[in-house]
Design an enzyme around this catalytic site. Structure first.
Site, PDB file in Angstrom:
ATOM      1  CG  ASP A 212       4.416   9.127 -10.166  1.00 24.42           C
ATOM      2  OD1 ASP A 212       5.308   9.500  -9.387  1.00 24.42           O
ATOM      3  OD2 ASP A 212       3.291   8.731  -9.788  1.00 24.42           O
ATOM      4  CD  GLN A 215       6.922   4.749  -3.942  1.00 21.67           C
ATOM      5  OE1 GLN A 215       7.984   4.424  -3.404  1.00 21.67           O
ATOM      6  NE2 GLN A 215       5.876   5.178  -3.245  1.00 21.67           N
ATOM      7  CE  LYS A 238       5.476   9.153  -2.122  1.00 21.26           C
ATOM      8  NZ  LYS A 238       4.528   8.479  -1.219  1.00 21.26           N
ATOM      9  CB  CYS A 377      -3.000   6.583  -3.443  1.00 23.26           C
ATOM     10  SG  CYS A 377      -3.274   7.502  -1.947  1.00 23.26           S
TER      11      CYS A 377
HETATM   12  C1  LIG Z   1       3.900   6.156  -7.457  1.00 22.79           C
HETATM   13  C2  LIG Z   1       3.505   7.354  -6.672  1.00 22.79           C
HETATM   14  N1  LIG Z   1       3.160   8.486  -7.311  1.00 22.79           N
HETATM   15  C3  LIG Z   1       2.794   9.601  -6.657  1.00 22.79           C
HETATM   16  C4  LIG Z   1       2.761   9.642  -5.290  1.00 22.79           C
HETATM   17  C5  LIG Z   1       2.303  10.898  -4.643  1.00 22.79           C
HETATM   18  O1  LIG Z   1       3.298  11.464  -3.854  1.00 22.79           O
HETATM   19  P1  LIG Z   1       2.916  12.700  -2.933  1.00 22.79           P
HETATM   20  O2  LIG Z   1       1.788  12.269  -2.053  1.00 22.79           O
HETATM   21  O3  LIG Z   1       4.149  12.967  -2.171  1.00 22.79           O
HETATM   22  O4  LIG Z   1       2.523  13.817  -3.844  1.00 22.79           O
HETATM   23  C6  LIG Z   1       3.129   8.484  -4.573  1.00 22.79           C
HETATM   24  C7  LIG Z   1       3.139   8.439  -3.103  1.00 22.79           C
HETATM   25  O5  LIG Z   1       2.152   8.483  -2.395  1.00 22.79           O
HETATM   26  C8  LIG Z   1       3.496   7.332  -5.277  1.00 22.79           C
HETATM   27  O6  LIG Z   1       3.815   6.219  -4.632  1.00 22.79           O
END
Ligand SMILES: Cc1ncc(COP(=O)(O)O)c(C=O)c1O
Ligand SMILES: Cc1ncc(COP(=O)(O)O)c(C=O)c1O
Lengths: 420, 128, 420, 128
Positions: A212, A215, A238, A377
């Protein structure tokens, strides 16, 4: 590596932030009659004019549906759209553009792997290894998959200092472990995980690796070939890009062997009433009219970051972060979550006595300072630390040490304000 | 700093009716997992009227102030009156503008109250 | 209903097209040194400045991630984002905003129903009824589902004149038929299907109805409650809105009963390491950071269309189409696919002797005229008519009868050019 | 109207080597489902060299002209030479700029040719 004892300067030594801020229209906005101090880039970054212009220019001069059109606009749109893919592929060191699949966001990228690779490859008794610091995006898709396929989930625990405990990798990476999915950087703790080492351990155990990168890709150099990973998920919004687009990178052989995810136009080769054959990569995974303008905006964002250099971006953020950690630790009752500055990316989460994080954020907002409060989250991570929520300040290329000073001054006010 | 008006801060720091009742007629527990807020609401009902109320839980200043103000207000009211309550009653009490995100905080006590009084009604176990 | 005998006027009687064209920057572009004549709106429409401005303004003044933030930008972004949902819900006559789920496009909306409703509700031996005129978007997802669940697909055949043959509805709508999924308007034949009648027949047979509204919602009044349908899929980019966003509308009870599709942030209520509970509608189906700017652009597009009035849009297109059909039928060797003007929306597909559609489009392009050539993501439909491809001119609010004249003049040149 | 240069139009209207060979050594059929284009390519190979060629199929002017021009060009060439061919050879023959969408039309004959000669190589059934 910046040390924690440096004195505040308006810019870091790495980046002329003041010049660069002129590129971001929103940074000139005022909030509650104060200049905006935007410290919420880990949730979503702001966009430079160049990105907005690229999209506007596209709509004003070129827009048409891609791939299928013979006319000039459609051909030009197709060229721009696919050039953006090549740019993003290059940015993460992919072998070739066809390994980059556009998605809505990092979340969809992970779901794509869970639906397509997961359902085709996993059987009852297989295991997926995650960590306790995952964002819901890298947790819930696997829970849904596990419920459907009777696959088991394991979790790498976190030490009190916010780093992964993997001293017994063989126990967690069992012979039945088929995938190790983990974040390259925690969006709460800031912890930068040792992707290369974790990947090597997973591969030794015969498991694939999904990183993932939501970040990490925005904030530091990431090269998928050097890291030797198998899948990478990230989001444009982001990393200076527009909303509505993200990407899944995957190794060609894996993607080629995977069944499609969604069905529709563009992802097919031949369609008959009762059966169809699939297009080649990357289009096999892209059903329907794609986010064309957004892809072009994503390409422009990557151009902007490349012009600065991801090493510089990372060093700037580490310097800001070290400075922030030092200053924050001076606030009465403030407790920082996660490791020291040398092991973390550009964010600091904290709690402040028994002031609810929403109230911290609420009072700071009245001073024009935008930070995030809640579980970000990552509810299980907060459960791990026995707290319902935390406050988080996160940094990007446009943040200055002067803004950290404003944050700290604001926090002193918060303490005063809520003291009995 | 509108959100943290003098009165809200006062209710937050000195919440009225914070604690437990000896013999509540109704209790209801609710959470707002988005914020990690929690409330435990206890009501003493006699002759279809609220005669006492208490709450505990954790939450931000807005949600705690809302619980405190609401508690003061509802004593003496009938269940029928409470069933008529909606979010405007709470926002009037708070006397501030609450945005779309923090509205969840402000309304948690009301959610618990409504669930408590309607739950009762549905069970047909009203009165004492 | 405009008749086929009217004389050409620069605008139709319904719309001041020339004034309105000033709102569309791209229409001032030149292609091969000729003014652009854009006749490919069925593939993707152009965007008025108001839509571009709404998105630009959002990025320049308001952007932040939605729903989770306590600070001003996030609250403002959330308000704008959810207001756009309410606007779109209103536009299609939905009872309430929560019945509108954002997707990337119409294709994803259909896939969402196939994955979530389909996998939860269908069993071996159940049947899904489609038609022979479906776009791949409303065909391939059901093929994938059918292969996985051993559900059978049936197809309503098409008459030579391009209308559905449903004189024996009971044979096709069997007691095992669980869903009738059909397009409200064919993107090749132009046929407007009798949605209300088809829906009533399906409901009598106990089947649910999914309408592919990708071509109807942009071009005519659509009211989901009046039509009494169960699901509706459509895309913003075909109705003056941005790429990267579309919507699924569904009846609340159905959506409430459906399991989530993708997992991640925002679609959850509570997350623990091994289990989670789901958020309420509409967010249950929206995982991860959504297409925020795109939703706001979609709202602005709907505002623009509403200001004109969908009745006017539809009447204008029917007038243009009647005019085009009359003029096109005068071109030597040209054969129009589909029904007469009274039964069709704003497009005309045709073949021209044995000139390949790509060559028709190629020569027209050199004159600045953009039409589409190929199978238009409807291969089975072309198989039905025994042709590999067709050429298609499609119209929208900004097209004039003068442009039709240019098209027809161009086609005369094509004939000349390729004659032996 | 660059795309439809005089020469391309001529090859389209009067395709060279259109039809069938009596005894082809190699035949290959390919389609471009995106356009509905089709080609059937027949080669007569002697001593590792192309001695005759024919094609049929349907397609747009670009793909038909490409097939016609290619057919003229490859007669007399060795299989090894053909294996070296790539899209530049075709684009040079056509002498026009082809965009990203229509490139598929232009390259269909080449795709068939490459498949034919490499397929042969792979089966190790080269020469007559
Ligand atoms: C570590 C991490 N993974 C996944 C996501 C999900 O990103 P998105 O909401 O752009 O799909 C985020 C951000 O919210 C995140 O910080
Ligand atoms: C009838 C019909 N259905 C579905 C679609 C798919 O739309 P999208 O590509 O925006 O998902 C289209 C347009 O291409 C269409 O014309």
């Amino acid at each position: 590596m910046p040390t924690a004892t440096m004195t505040p300067i308006p810019n870091t030594q790495y980046l002329d932030v003041h010049a660069l801020r002129a590129d971001f229209p929103i940074l000139h906005r005022r909030v509650h009659d104060k200049p905006l101090v935007y410290l919420d880039s880990a949730a979503s970054s702001q966009k430079p004019q160049a990105v907005l212009d690229a999209m506007e220019r596209y709509y004003e001069t070129t827009h048409a549906n891609v791939h299928r059109g013979v006319h000039t606009l459609s051909e030009e749109a197709t060229v721009q759209y696919e050039a953006a893919r090549a740019r993003v592929a290059d940015f993460i060191g992919a072998c070739c553009p066809k390994e980059v699949i556009w998605t809505r966001n990092a979340t969809e990228a992970i779901n794509l792997v869970a639906y397509s690779w997961g359902r085709a490859n996993l059987r009852r008794g297989d295991r997926i290894l995650l960590t306790e610091m995952e964002h819901h995006a890298n947790l819930v898709p696997w829970q849904i998959l596990a419920a459907e396929t009777s696959v088991d989930l394991d979790f790498v625990p976190i030490a009190d200092n916010g780093t992964l405990i993997l001293d017994d990798p063989d126990r967690l990476l069992t012979p039945r472990t088929r995938l190790f999915a983990f974040t390259a950087m925690s969006n709460v703790l800031g912890t930068i995980n040792p992707v290369k080492e974790l990947t090597a351990a997973a591969h030794r155990a015969g498991a694939l690796v999904l990183v993932d990168g939501a970040q990490s890709v925005p904030h530091m150099p990431v090269n998928v070939q050097e890291l030797d990973i198998d899948f990478l998920a990230f989001s444009a919004h982001k990393m200076l890009g527009p909303t509505g687009i993200g990407a899944l990178w995957g190794r060609r052989e894996l993607l080629n062997a995977m069944p499609p995810f969604m069905g529709g136009g563009d992802m097919i080769r031949e369609v008959h009433l009762r059966e169809s054959t699939w297009n080649e990569l990357p289009w096999k995974f892209e059903a329907g009219t794609p986010a064309i303008a957004e892809a072009i905006g994503f390409g422009a964002a990557v151009d902007y970051l490349d012009a600065i250099g991801m090493d510089t971006v990372h060093r700037h953020e580490q310097e800001i972060t070290a400075y922030a950690m030092q200053k924050l630790s001076e606030v009465e009752g403030l407790k920082i979550l996660g490791p020291g500055p040398e092991q973390r990316g550009g964010l600091v989460s904290f709690i402040l006595g028994d002031v609810h994080p929403h109230d911290i954020a609420g009072v700071l907002d009245s001073m024009g300072i935008a930070i995030r409060a809640g579980h970000h989250c990552a509810q299980p991570l907060h459960e791990r630390y026995g707290i319902p929520a935390s406050a988080r300040a996160s940094f990007y290329i446009y943040n200055t040490e002067a803004e950290i000073d404003l944050l700290v001054a604001g926090l002193h006010k918060v303490v005063e304000f809520f003291s009995y | 700093m509108d959100l943290y008006a003098e009165e809200i801060l006062d209710h937050y720091k000195h919440p009225r009716h914070f604690g437990h009742l000896d013999n509540p007629t109704l209790t209801y527990h609710d959470t707002n997992p988005f914020c990690g807020d929690e409330i435990n609401l206890e009501l003493r009902i006699e002759d279809d009227h609220v005669v006492d109320v208490a709450f505990t839980g954790q939450g931000c200043a807005i949600s705690r102030a809302a619980a405190s103000m609401m508690s003061e207000e509802i004593i003496g009211m009938s269940l029928d009156e409470l069933k008529e309550w909606d979010k405007d009653n709470i926002l009037d009490l708070l006397g501030i503008e609450v945005g779309p995100v923090r509205i969840k905080c402000a309304l948690l006590p009301l959610k618990a109250l409504k669930a408590a009084v309607w739950g009762l009604g549905e069970d047909d176990t009203v009165t004492r």
